[in-house]
Design a protein around this motif. Structure first.
Motif, PDB file in Angstrom:
ATOM      1  N   SER A  97      85.264  39.555  64.483  1.00 59.57           N
ATOM      2  CA  SER A  97      85.396  39.894  63.074  1.00 59.57           C
ATOM      3  C   SER A  97      84.800  38.791  62.206  1.00 59.57           C
ATOM      4  O   SER A  97      84.438  37.709  62.686  1.00 59.57           O
ATOM      5  CB  SER A  97      86.869  40.101  62.716  1.00 59.57           C
ATOM      6  OG  SER A  97      87.376  41.289  63.282  1.00 59.57           O
ATOM      7  N   ILE A  98      84.724  39.078  60.921  1.00 62.78           N
ATOM      8  CA  ILE A  98      84.138  38.131  59.976  1.00 62.78           C
ATOM      9  C   ILE A  98      84.837  36.780  60.039  1.00 62.78           C
ATOM     10  O   ILE A  98      84.205  35.726  59.916  1.00 62.78           O
ATOM     11  CB  ILE A  98      84.202  38.721  58.548  1.00 62.78           C
ATOM     12  CG1 ILE A  98      83.347  39.993  58.462  1.00 62.78           C
ATOM     13  CG2 ILE A  98      83.727  37.706  57.516  1.00 62.78           C
ATOM     14  CD1 ILE A  98      83.555  40.775  57.189  1.00 62.78           C
ATOM     15  N   ASP A  99      86.151  36.793  60.257  1.00 58.46           N
ATOM     16  CA  ASP A  99      86.909  35.543  60.284  1.00 58.46           C
ATOM     17  C   ASP A  99      86.851  34.833  61.631  1.00 58.46           C
ATOM     18  O   ASP A  99      87.520  33.812  61.836  1.00 58.46           O
ATOM     19  CB  ASP A  99      88.365  35.795  59.888  1.00 58.46           C
ATOM     20  CG  ASP A  99      89.089  36.736  60.864  1.00 58.46           C
ATOM     21  OD1 ASP A  99      88.478  37.133  61.876  1.00 58.46           O
ATOM     22  OD2 ASP A  99      90.256  37.079  60.600  1.00 58.46           O
ATOM     23  N   GLY A 100      86.059  35.364  62.562  1.00 60.12           N
ATOM     24  CA  GLY A 100      85.893  34.714  63.858  1.00 60.12           C
ATOM     25  C   GLY A 100      86.844  35.168  64.931  1.00 60.12           C
ATOM     26  O   GLY A 100      86.697  34.775  66.096  1.00 60.12           O
ATOM     27  N   THR A 101      87.821  36.007  64.578  1.00 59.91           N
ATOM     28  CA  THR A 101      88.759  36.493  65.590  1.00 59.91           C
ATOM     29  C   THR A 101      88.084  37.543  66.463  1.00 59.91           C
ATOM     30  O   THR A 101      87.266  38.327  65.985  1.00 59.91           O
ATOM     31  CB  THR A 101      90.015  37.094  64.935  1.00 59.91           C
ATOM     32  OG1 THR A 101      89.619  38.156  64.049  1.00 59.91           O
ATOM     33  CG2 THR A 101      90.759  36.040  64.149  1.00 59.91           C
ATOM     34  N   PRO A 102      88.431  37.585  67.757  1.00 63.74           N
ATOM     35  CA  PRO A 102      87.781  38.552  68.653  1.00 63.74           C
ATOM     36  C   PRO A 102      88.272  39.975  68.405  1.00 63.74           C
ATOM     37  O   PRO A 102      89.321  40.192  67.789  1.00 63.74           O
ATOM     38  CB  PRO A 102      88.185  38.075  70.048  1.00 63.74           C
ATOM     39  CG  PRO A 102      89.473  37.345  69.834  1.00 63.74           C
ATOM     40  CD  PRO A 102      89.365  36.704  68.476  1.00 63.74           C
ATOM     41  N   LEU A 103      87.512  40.902  68.896  1.00 66.35           N
ATOM     42  CA  LEU A 103      87.892  42.310  68.865  1.00 66.35           C
ATOM     43  C   LEU A 103      89.307  42.494  69.402  1.00 66.35           C
ATOM     44  O   LEU A 103      89.647  41.962  70.458  1.00 66.35           O
ATOM     45  CB  LEU A 103      86.901  43.108  69.728  1.00 66.35           C
ATOM     46  CG  LEU A 103      87.207  44.581  70.001  1.00 66.35           C
ATOM     47  CD1 LEU A 103      86.904  45.420  68.769  1.00 66.35           C
ATOM     48  CD2 LEU A 103      86.384  45.084  71.199  1.00 66.35           C
ATOM     49  N   ARG A 104      90.120  43.245  68.651  1.00 66.38           N
ATOM     50  CA  ARG A 104      91.463  43.563  69.131  1.00 66.38           C
ATOM     51  C   ARG A 104      91.367  44.795  70.027  1.00 66.38           C
ATOM     52  O   ARG A 104      91.314  45.918  69.548  1.00 66.38           O
ATOM     53  CB  ARG A 104      92.401  43.842  67.958  1.00 66.38           C
ATOM     54  CG  ARG A 104      92.742  42.656  67.092  1.00 66.38           C
ATOM     55  CD  ARG A 104      93.850  43.044  66.117  1.00 66.38           C
ATOM     56  NE  ARG A 104      94.252  41.934  65.296  1.00 66.38           N
ATOM     57  CZ  ARG A 104      93.843  41.728  64.041  1.00 66.38           C
ATOM     58  NH1 ARG A 104      92.993  42.582  63.481  1.00 66.38           N
ATOM     59  NH2 ARG A 104      94.264  40.694  63.350  1.00 66.38           N
ATOM     60  N   THR A 105      91.342  44.579  71.309  1.00 67.00           N
ATOM     61  CA  THR A 105      91.170  45.706  72.210  1.00 67.00           C
ATOM     62  C   THR A 105      92.495  46.422  72.431  1.00 67.00           C
ATOM     63  O   THR A 105      93.574  45.836  72.288  1.00 67.00           O
ATOM     64  CB  THR A 105      90.588  45.252  73.560  1.00 67.00           C
ATOM     65  OG1 THR A 105      90.207  46.407  74.328  1.00 67.00           O
ATOM     66  CG2 THR A 105      91.611  44.446  74.356  1.00 67.00           C
ATOM     67  N   THR A 106      92.398  47.702  72.734  1.00 71.67           N
ATOM     68  CA  THR A 106      93.566  48.467  73.150  1.00 71.67           C
ATOM     69  C   THR A 106      93.647  48.426  74.666  1.00 71.67           C
ATOM     70  O   THR A 106      92.634  48.331  75.352  1.00 71.67           O
ATOM     71  CB  THR A 106      93.467  49.926  72.693  1.00 71.67           C
ATOM     72  OG1 THR A 106      92.254  50.500  73.212  1.00 71.67           O
ATOM     73  CG2 THR A 106      93.439  50.020  71.174  1.00 71.67           C
ATOM     74  N   ARG A 107      94.829  48.504  75.189  1.00 73.48           N
ATOM     75  CA  ARG A 107      95.019  48.599  76.641  1.00 73.48           C
ATOM     76  C   ARG A 107      95.502  50.009  76.911  1.00 73.48           C
ATOM     77  O   ARG A 107      96.670  50.329  76.680  1.00 73.48           O
ATOM     78  CB  ARG A 107      96.002  47.544  77.144  1.00 73.48           C
ATOM     79  CG  ARG A 107      95.587  46.113  76.805  1.00 73.48           C
ATOM     80  CD  ARG A 107      96.319  45.113  77.674  1.00 73.48           C
ATOM     81  NE  ARG A 107      95.932  45.265  79.077  1.00 73.48           N
ATOM     82  CZ  ARG A 107      94.859  44.706  79.624  1.00 73.48           C
ATOM     83  NH1 ARG A 107      94.057  43.955  78.897  1.00 73.48           N
ATOM     84  NH2 ARG A 107      94.586  44.894  80.903  1.00 73.48           N
ATOM     85  N   ARG A 108      94.592  50.834  77.422  1.00 76.34           N
ATOM     86  CA  ARG A 108      94.910  52.242  77.596  1.00 76.34           C
ATOM     87  C   ARG A 108      95.436  52.508  78.999  1.00 76.34           C
ATOM     88  O   ARG A 108      94.692  52.377  79.983  1.00 76.34           O
ATOM     89  CB  ARG A 108      93.681  53.106  77.331  1.00 76.34           C
ATOM     90  CG  ARG A 108      93.986  54.593  77.435  1.00 76.34           C
ATOM     91  CD  ARG A 108      92.773  55.463  77.192  1.00 76.34           C
ATOM     92  NE  ARG A 108      93.171  56.878  77.175  1.00 76.34           N
ATOM     93  CZ  ARG A 108      92.309  57.882  77.019  1.00 76.34           C
ATOM     94  NH1 ARG A 108      91.011  57.629  76.853  1.00 76.34           N
ATOM     95  NH2 ARG A 108      92.753  59.126  77.023  1.00 76.34           N
ATOM     96  N   PRO A 109      96.686  52.918  79.123  1.00 80.01           N
ATOM     97  CA  PRO A 109      97.178  53.292  80.453  1.00 80.01           C
ATOM     98  C   PRO A 109      96.578  54.627  80.882  1.00 80.01           C
ATOM     99  O   PRO A 109      96.201  55.449  80.039  1.00 80.01           O
ATOM    100  CB  PRO A 109      98.687  53.408  80.249  1.00 80.01           C
ATOM    101  CG  PRO A 109      98.838  53.793  78.804  1.00 80.01           C
ATOM    102  CD  PRO A 109      97.714  53.102  78.080  1.00 80.01           C
TER     103      PRO A 109
END
Length: 780
Positions: A97-109
């Motif tokens: 993201s713009i602020d440098g944080t990584p993609l918030r991935t989902t964990r799909r069961p």
């Protein structure tokens, strides 16, 4: 002398590069001899049925499977509790993201645990002796749920009061992406003589592949290995994803097999949740388990395409020169992130929005939002057609607003051949192209100058006539390693082993032409091996219009290795120095003599000769092509339509496309790929739209409610080539598989808007259905 042992003349190159050779797989497929996954039945196999969530959003309190488990023929009911030791499906794209944080991935069961997040979310899998028994038993499963509010639009999902799909993903936002210097872009817009703005909806698409998804899970108890037979876009990558992320076991303990595949367009590229329960059940029950989706299930579970809400802006100076382009987007991810879900409206927008124009600045700002809808993945072009569509619509409307010719405005901003190689603001370096010349060629072929007379004639009949241009450039062929193995068989065949996978493209013929051209082996003797992960050491699969660049490049390099091994072997056979051996058109010759041996005869001799350290055992090669830079196919489509104002129905009266695909290996296949892409673009432009109700129910869940283009909707296509060979890969090819969409979306919609402009319409979102057009005509 040429080797005629197989009845072929290896010096004959009429099947070489540039020839329109018919697809070699067609006779078998047309006779019903193809082998798709559902055609397979294994001894003692069981059948699976997937119970899907009927709720768009709900807390899953409990599940009662007791009645279903006792139903006739039922062997097992697989739920999330049974799969606790396995992994989840994740998206590992290295986006920030713009602020440098990584993609918030989902964990799909693989199966829902405590929350149902879209209509179609898999909840349980019933395993029974027959498919009907499994389906009947699934209806006996009772779900105790607490329904929750649902949201299906990305912008609505980003609203402060929107329902939250995940406790750890605030605002449903997985990514706030930006590409480009926002400050400089803002300055360019502030100083522009004209700013053109458009709000554009990139409508959600059901992929609707001809072959529904199907899979058979097996477990080899003696080796401890899982085997999955499934239609996909590349067995090597699918095996790795399945082993690494889902099964959590060594890759050599997983095998993926794929036969014929009836279409995919991006949708079948990655692992789906259903595959894990099949494999687990096969291990648990000691029998193979087969599952084939029904079409209604496909609508609810096959990943969808597109679905972006875009604010597009173009800044121009007083002369019409482009200063900057900016896209601000809400991108709908669906309920879970697919393997490449965030890429289309981020990386691919950034690479492609510039198209073939010398735009010095660009900005792409995209918020990727989760919603209670089917997850979204790549669909033919995967962001490239849309980016070209936005730019072409902006150009058309900017030209009208500034009183300029849309054609001259394009030419004024085209990157010129003298500027090549051109460092684009996207970060790409274009190696060549003749964009204005292609535009002129397309306009001449479409008789653009005669359009006004045709419009007047249509008006006299009470019809509305429009003509539209779709000038496009795609950044294709993402760099990836690819295998290029060559095996000479005892039966006189030559097998190409490579990690791309044909799901309708015609790889067998095109790859055979490349091998025939470079080695002179008989075209008819060439075979293709793509569908067994055990045979591969690398493989990027098929996607991104890269197969010929990747596999083709691998075949070219592998052929060079074969020739060097062959020179060594031929020198031994003909008792001369290696330096004296020449090779041409499948024949090794002692320089300055008539002594020669054909490559097929030499391969056969090597198998019979005593082994020696100084002699290769075979001419076989296992090779990995490291990668080639991206390629930049481009072209121009011109579409002419006629609209009936009484019904809103659009009729296509002419369609011209001129393309630069670099070196064309097989013109017949290329035209077929172009036609397919055009038709899918037409489908999105005038027919296709996924509709959800306010509570998240899929309203367009069958072909009764979801329109696809039919043969009688379509015109005859005029196809012409204006090739500028690519310099970034051994074949000089640029890729063509998705270019039809990139040109057709803007050409069709520009034509429809042009037809409606006399009645006051300056923009219309896709799909331009008859109802929408009729309402626009009669709005006043």
């Amino acid at each position: 002398m040429p080797d005629n042992s197989l009845g072929y003349d290896p010096t004959r190159l009429k099947f070489g590069i540039g020839q329109s050779v018919p697809r070699q797989e067609d006779p078998k497929l047309l006779k019903g001899q193809g082998r798709y996954t559902d055609d397979l039945s294994l001894p003692n196999q069981l059948y699976a049925h997937v119970l899907r969530s009927p709720y768009a959003h709900a807390a899953l309190n409990s599940m009662d499977v007791s009645e279903a488990r006792a139903a006739p023929g039922v062997h097992a009911i697989i739920t999330a509790e049974d799969l606790g030791d396995y992994g989840d499906l994740v998206c590992a794209m290295p986006l920030k993201s713009i602020d440098g944080t990584p993609l918030r991935t989902t964990r799909r069961p693989a199966l829902a645990r405590d929350r149902l997040r879209f209509v179609g979310d898999p909840v349980a899998v019933v395993i029974a002796e027959t498919k009907a028994q499994a389906k009947d038993a699934a209806e006996m499963i009772f779900l105790d749920v607490e329904t929750l509010p649902a949201v299906t639009e990305a912008s609505a999902g980003a609203a402060p009061d929107a329902t939250q799909l995940y406790d750890d993903i605030p605002g449903n936002q997985v990514l706030d992406f930006r590409f480009g210097d926002a400050g400089k872009v803002a300055e360019a817009f502030a100083g522009a003589a004209h700013v053109q703005k458009l709000s554009i909806r990139n409508n959600r698409i059901v992929v609707a592949a001809m072959e529904p998804r199907s899979a058979i899970g097996e477990y080899e108890a003696e080796t401890g290995r899982f085997v999955l037979r499934v239609g996909c876009q590349g067995v090597f990558g699918l095996r790795n994803q399945l082993a690494d992320d889902v099964l959590k076991m060594p890759r050599n303990k997983v095998r993926v097999l794929t036969g014929n595949v009836g279409g995919s367009f991006g949708m079948k590229a990655s692992v789906y949740p259903e595959y894990l329960p099949l494999l687990h059940a096969a291990k648990m029950l000691g029998r193979p388990v087969k599952w084939t989706d029904e079409r209604s299930g496909s609508f609810q579970s096959d990943a969808h395409g597109r679905d972006h809400e875009v604010e597009a802006e173009l800044a121009l100076d007083a002369a019409g020169k482009f200063l900057a382009v900016r896209l601000t987007t809400f991108a709908n991810m669906g309920a879970y992130l697919t393997n490449v879900g965030p890429n289309m409206a981020t990386g691919n927008y950034s690479k492609n929005i510039q198209a073939n124009y010398a735009t010095p600045l660009l900005e792409v700002h995209t918020r990727c939002i989760l919603t209670n809808s089917v997850p979204v993945t790549a669909y033919r072009g995967a962001g490239r057609p849309e980016a070209n569509y936005y730019m072409e619509r902006l150009i058309e409307e900017a030209a009208r607003a500034m009183g300029k010719s849309p054609i001259e405005l394009r030419k004024l901003n085209h990157i010129q051949p003298a500027q090549m190689p051109y460092a684009a603001a996207s970060g790409s370096v274009y190696d060549g192209g003749e964009f204005s010349e292609i535009l002129d060629q397309a306009l001449a072929a479409a008789d653009f100058d005669g359009f006004e007379a045709r419009r007047a004639e249509a008006k006299a009949r009470g019809k509305l006539r429009g003509i539209g241009i779709g000038n496009f450039l795609e950044c294709t062929a993402p760099p990836q390693k690819e295998q290029g193995g060559i095996r000479f068989g005892e039966d006189g065949t030559v097998t190409i082993v490579t990690g791309t996978l044909d799901y309708g493209q015609g790889h067998w013929s095109a790859f055979a032409q490349v091998l025939h051209q470079h080695l002179g082996v008989p075209f008819e003797a060439v075979r293709l091996m793509q569908g067994d992960s055990d045979e591969l050491i690398a493989g990027g699969g098929t996607g991104g219009s890269k197969s010929l660049m990747a596999s083709g490049g691998a075949i070219v390099e592998a052929s060079e290795i074969v020739i060097e091994k062959g020179r060594q072997a031929a020198a031994h056979v003909m008792e001369t120095a290696i330096a004296d051996i020449e090779f041409e058109a499948g024949t090794f010759t002692v320089a300055g003599t008539d002594r020669s041996i054909g490559i097929m005869e030499l391969a056969a001799k090597l198998r019979e000769m005593p082994k020696s350290e100084d002699l290769p055992e075979t001419l076989d090669v296992t090779h990995v092509f490291q990668e080639a830079p991206m390629a930049f196919p481009n072209g121009c489509h011109v579409c002419e339509v006629e609209i009936d104002p009484d019904t809103g129905i659009t009729r296509f009266v002419n369609y011209v496309t001129v393309n630069d695909f670099g070196v064309i290996v097989n013109p017949l296949l290329v035209q077929g790929q172009a036609h397919g892409g055009i038709v899918q673009g037409i489908g999105q432009a005038i027919h296709e739209y996924v509709a959800y109700s306010e509570d998240g129910q899929l309203l367009s869940g069958s072909f009764m409610d979801y329109g696809l283009p039919r043969a009688d909707d379509l015109p005859s296509f005029q196809f012409a080539s204006h090739p500028v060979p690519c310099t970034t890969n051994p074949l000089g090819a640029k890729g063509c598989g998705e270019a039809g969409c990139a040109g057709s979306l803007p050409a069709v919609m520009n034509a429809i808007v042009e037809a409606l402009r006399p009645v006051g319409v300056s923009h219309m979102d896709m799909p331009a259905t008859p109802e929408k057009i009729w309402r626009a005509i009669h709005a006043g």
